[in-house]
Design a protein around this motif. Structure first.
Motif, PDB file in Angstrom:
ATOM      1  N   SER B  26       0.799  -1.227   0.000  1.00 31.96           N
ATOM      2  CA  SER B  26       0.000   0.000   0.000  1.00 31.96           C
ATOM      3  C   SER B  26       0.831   1.276   0.000  1.00 31.96           C
ATOM      4  O   SER B  26       0.295   2.351  -0.205  1.00 31.96           O
ATOM      5  CB  SER B  26      -0.924   0.036   1.221  1.00 31.96           C
ATOM      6  N   LEU B  27       2.136   1.137   0.242  1.00 31.68           N
ATOM      7  CA  LEU B  27       2.992   2.321   0.344  1.00 31.68           C
ATOM      8  C   LEU B  27       2.808   3.218  -0.882  1.00 31.68           C
ATOM      9  O   LEU B  27       2.912   2.778  -2.010  1.00 31.68           O
ATOM     10  CB  LEU B  27       4.447   1.880   0.434  1.00 31.68           C
ATOM     11  N   SER B  28       2.532   4.502  -0.611  1.00 30.59           N
ATOM     12  CA  SER B  28       2.264   5.421  -1.719  1.00 30.59           C
ATOM     13  C   SER B  28       3.555   6.058  -2.231  1.00 30.59           C
ATOM     14  O   SER B  28       4.406   6.485  -1.460  1.00 30.59           O
ATOM     15  CB  SER B  28       1.303   6.502  -1.234  1.00 30.59           C
ATOM     16  N   GLY B  29       3.691   6.105  -3.556  1.00 29.95           N
ATOM     17  CA  GLY B  29       4.867   6.709  -4.163  1.00 29.95           C
ATOM     18  C   GLY B  29       4.990   8.183  -3.825  1.00 29.95           C
ATOM     19  O   GLY B  29       6.083   8.721  -3.685  1.00 29.95           O
ATOM     20  N   MET B  30       3.831   8.844  -3.652  1.00 28.16           N
ATOM     21  CA  MET B  30       3.830  10.268  -3.352  1.00 28.16           C
ATOM     22  C   MET B  30       4.512  10.565  -2.010  1.00 28.16           C
ATOM     23  O   MET B  30       5.058  11.651  -1.812  1.00 28.16           O
ATOM     24  CB  MET B  30       2.396  10.811  -3.327  1.00 28.16           C
ATOM     25  N   SER B  31       4.473   9.599  -1.095  1.00 34.18           N
ATOM     26  CA  SER B  31       5.128   9.838   0.192  1.00 34.18           C
ATOM     27  C   SER B  31       6.642   9.921  -0.012  1.00 34.18           C
ATOM     28  O   SER B  31       7.325  10.651   0.699  1.00 34.18           O
ATOM     29  CB  SER B  31       4.750   8.770   1.218  1.00 34.18           C
ATOM     30  N   GLY B  32       7.160   9.195  -1.028  1.00 36.68           N
ATOM     31  CA  GLY B  32       8.573   9.293  -1.355  1.00 36.68           C
ATOM     32  C   GLY B  32       8.906  10.677  -1.900  1.00 36.68           C
ATOM     33  O   GLY B  32       9.907  11.287  -1.512  1.00 36.68           O
ATOM     34  N   VAL B  33       8.028  11.175  -2.768  1.00 33.91           N
ATOM     35  CA  VAL B  33       8.234  12.505  -3.349  1.00 33.91           C
ATOM     36  C   VAL B  33       8.242  13.558  -2.246  1.00 33.91           C
ATOM     37  O   VAL B  33       9.129  14.422  -2.192  1.00 33.91           O
ATOM     38  CB  VAL B  33       7.131  12.815  -4.383  1.00 33.91           C
ATOM     39  N   MET B  34       7.277  13.471  -1.338  1.00 31.58           N
ATOM     40  CA  MET B  34       7.195  14.449  -0.251  1.00 31.58           C
ATOM     41  C   MET B  34       8.423  14.378   0.656  1.00 31.58           C
ATOM     42  O   MET B  34       8.993  15.399   1.044  1.00 31.58           O
ATOM     43  CB  MET B  34       5.916  14.231   0.584  1.00 31.58           C
ATOM     44  N   TYR B 199      12.415   8.406  -7.425  1.00 31.26           N
ATOM     45  CA  TYR B 199      11.884   7.071  -7.185  1.00 31.26           C
ATOM     46  C   TYR B 199      10.392   7.088  -6.860  1.00 31.26           C
ATOM     47  O   TYR B 199       9.635   6.243  -7.319  1.00 31.26           O
ATOM     48  CB  TYR B 199      12.659   6.404  -6.051  1.00 31.26           C
ATOM     49  N   GLY B 200       9.987   8.070  -6.065  1.00 32.31           N
ATOM     50  CA  GLY B 200       8.572   8.198  -5.711  1.00 32.31           C
ATOM     51  C   GLY B 200       7.718   8.416  -6.946  1.00 32.31           C
ATOM     52  O   GLY B 200       6.663   7.804  -7.108  1.00 32.31           O
ATOM     53  N   LEU B 201       8.211   9.276  -7.839  1.00 30.81           N
ATOM     54  CA  LEU B 201       7.476   9.539  -9.075  1.00 30.81           C
ATOM     55  C   LEU B 201       7.399   8.287  -9.937  1.00 30.81           C
ATOM     56  O   LEU B 201       6.347   7.956 -10.488  1.00 30.81           O
ATOM     57  CB  LEU B 201       8.166  10.654  -9.876  1.00 30.81           C
ATOM     58  N   TYR B 202       8.517   7.578 -10.018  1.00 32.48           N
ATOM     59  CA  TYR B 202       8.571   6.346 -10.802  1.00 32.48           C
ATOM     60  C   TYR B 202       7.554   5.316 -10.265  1.00 32.48           C
ATOM     61  O   TYR B 202       6.801   4.710 -11.017  1.00 32.48           O
ATOM     62  CB  TYR B 202       9.998   5.795 -10.766  1.00 32.48           C
ATOM     63  N   MET B 203       7.521   5.169  -8.940  1.00 33.97           N
ATOM     64  CA  MET B 203       6.598   4.212  -8.321  1.00 33.97           C
ATOM     65  C   MET B 203       5.153   4.649  -8.542  1.00 33.97           C
ATOM     66  O   MET B 203       4.268   3.833  -8.785  1.00 33.97           O
ATOM     67  CB  MET B 203       6.858   4.116  -6.813  1.00 33.97           C
ATOM     68  N   TRP B 204       4.945   5.950  -8.433  1.00 35.08           N
ATOM     69  CA  TRP B 204       3.588   6.462  -8.589  1.00 35.08           C
ATOM     70  C   TRP B 204       3.101   6.217 -10.013  1.00 35.08           C
ATOM     71  O   TRP B 204       1.972   5.783 -10.235  1.00 35.08           O
ATOM     72  CB  TRP B 204       3.561   7.954  -8.247  1.00 35.08           C
ATOM     73  N   LEU B 205       3.969   6.489 -10.999  1.00 36.88           N
ATOM     74  CA  LEU B 205       3.593   6.279 -12.396  1.00 36.88           C
ATOM     75  C   LEU B 205       3.375   4.799 -12.678  1.00 36.88           C
ATOM     76  O   LEU B 205       2.477   4.421 -13.421  1.00 36.88           O
ATOM     77  CB  LEU B 205       4.689   6.818 -13.326  1.00 36.88           C
ATOM     78  N   LYS B 206       4.189   3.961 -12.060  1.00 34.09           N
ATOM     79  CA  LYS B 206       4.118   2.530 -12.335  1.00 34.09           C
ATOM     80  C   LYS B 206       2.882   1.872 -11.706  1.00 34.09           C
ATOM     81  O   LYS B 206       2.244   1.027 -12.314  1.00 34.09           O
ATOM     82  CB  LYS B 206       5.392   1.860 -11.818  1.00 34.09           C
TER      83      LYS B 206
END
Lengths: 95, 215
Positions: B26-34, B199-206
């Motif tokens: 469930s980990l959100s990619g956006m949390s990486g971006v933030m 990485y957060g953006l990459y995960m979010w897009l994926k």
């Protein structure tokens, strides 16, 4: 080869439940429901079938006032499921 | 033929359920971006602070500013603020995403991931205390990066596999930081800031970009 397949695992819910329990220790009912996308009654009936074969242990307890049911695979269940997977693999190799 | 396909699908479903039930997804990619943005802001604050004080100390010809206590206190406050905000945002966004997908967030799998992530992290924190004890200040930045990377590699076994590569990149950044003459601040800004954002953006897009909303 077909005869090596275990009839107990032919159903989708049972297959799914066993898959979950093979890689996790005690798992809660709600988690099972969420992963398998099935109704309460559907899960319960297949749980009973697997329990009566001694493939899984069922633990019922109360957390506060809420009932909580958790499942675990038994040694017998682990072996039966592994054999079933081996048979499936073998079948696919031969076809 | 149909029978063949049936068994093949059986095996595929088993694999997918085993994977899904034993990993925290469930980990959100956006949390990486933030987290990356907070880290960059923190790095900038430290840069600005150093800059202002170096000038002030030079003008007043005070003793070496870098040996003063207030300097390290400022570092510590910034570091913990970035960490705290990142964790808070991470929890908030992950809970939000899980709710949208009707998934439970907090279960044994999440706990297992957090424990495995934390062991190298706590070891790293302990090691930083050892370094402080011996006044090896220049080794703090590489240590933080390397141990954080080890934590990610260790935790990746219980979450999305992509995290593993991020961990390896953090370790490499930390090692380069250790042998470089450039200030550790830039490496921390890259490792904790830039890498997290990319990485957060990459995960979010994926995974999340066109995620269906289940009602």
């Amino acid at each position: 080869m077909i005869e090596n397949l275990n009839k107990a695992f032919e159903n989708r819910i049972r297959l799914g439940l066993m898959s979950i329990l093979m890689v996790n220790d005690w798992v809660e009912f709600n988690k099972v429901k969420e992963l398998l996308n099935a109704t309460d009654g559907n899960i319960a009936s297949h749980v009973n079938a697997l329990e009566s074969l001694n493939y899984i242990d069922v633990k019922k307890e109360f957390v506060g006032k809420k009932p909580k049911t958790t499942y675990r695979v038994t040694k017998l269940g682990k072996k039966a499921f592994k054999d079933h997977l081996d048979a499936l693999e073998q079948l696919l190799k031969e076809l | 033929m149909d029978v063949n396909r049936h068994y093949f699908e059986n095996l595929n479903e088993i694999r997918s359920i085993m994977e899904k039930s034993s990993r925290f997804i469930s980990l959100s990619g956006m949390s990486g971006v933030m987290a990356g943005i907070y880290a960059l802001a923190g790095a900038y604050a430290v840069y600005w602070y150093n800059h202002m004080h170096t000038i002030e100390y030079a003008i007043q010809s005070l003793p070496d500013f870098f040996s003063s206590v207030s300097f390290y206190r400022f570092y510590l406050v910034i570091g913990f603020t970035v960490l705290f905000l990142s964790i808070l945002t991470g929890i908030f966004l992950t809970v939000k995403r899980a709710k949208r997908k009707h998934q439970t967030v907090w279960d044994q799998v999440a706990l297992r991931m957090i424990i495995n992530l934390s062991i190298p992290l706590l070891a790293g924190a302990g090691f930083v205390v050892v370094l402080l004890h011996h006044n090896y200040f220049e080794l703090i930045a590489p240590t933080l990066l390397v141990f954080y990377g080890l934590g990610l590699v260790n935790g990746s076994k219980y979450t999305l596999n992509d995290i593993r590569l991020l961990g390896i990149l953090e370790i490499i950044t930390g090692l380069l930081c250790g042998i470089s003459s450039i200030s550790g601040l830039y490496f921390m800004a890259f490792g904790f800031g830039v890498l997290h954002i990319v990485y957060g953006l990459y995960m979010w897009l994926k995974y999340e970009h066109n995620e269906p909303i289940i009602e």
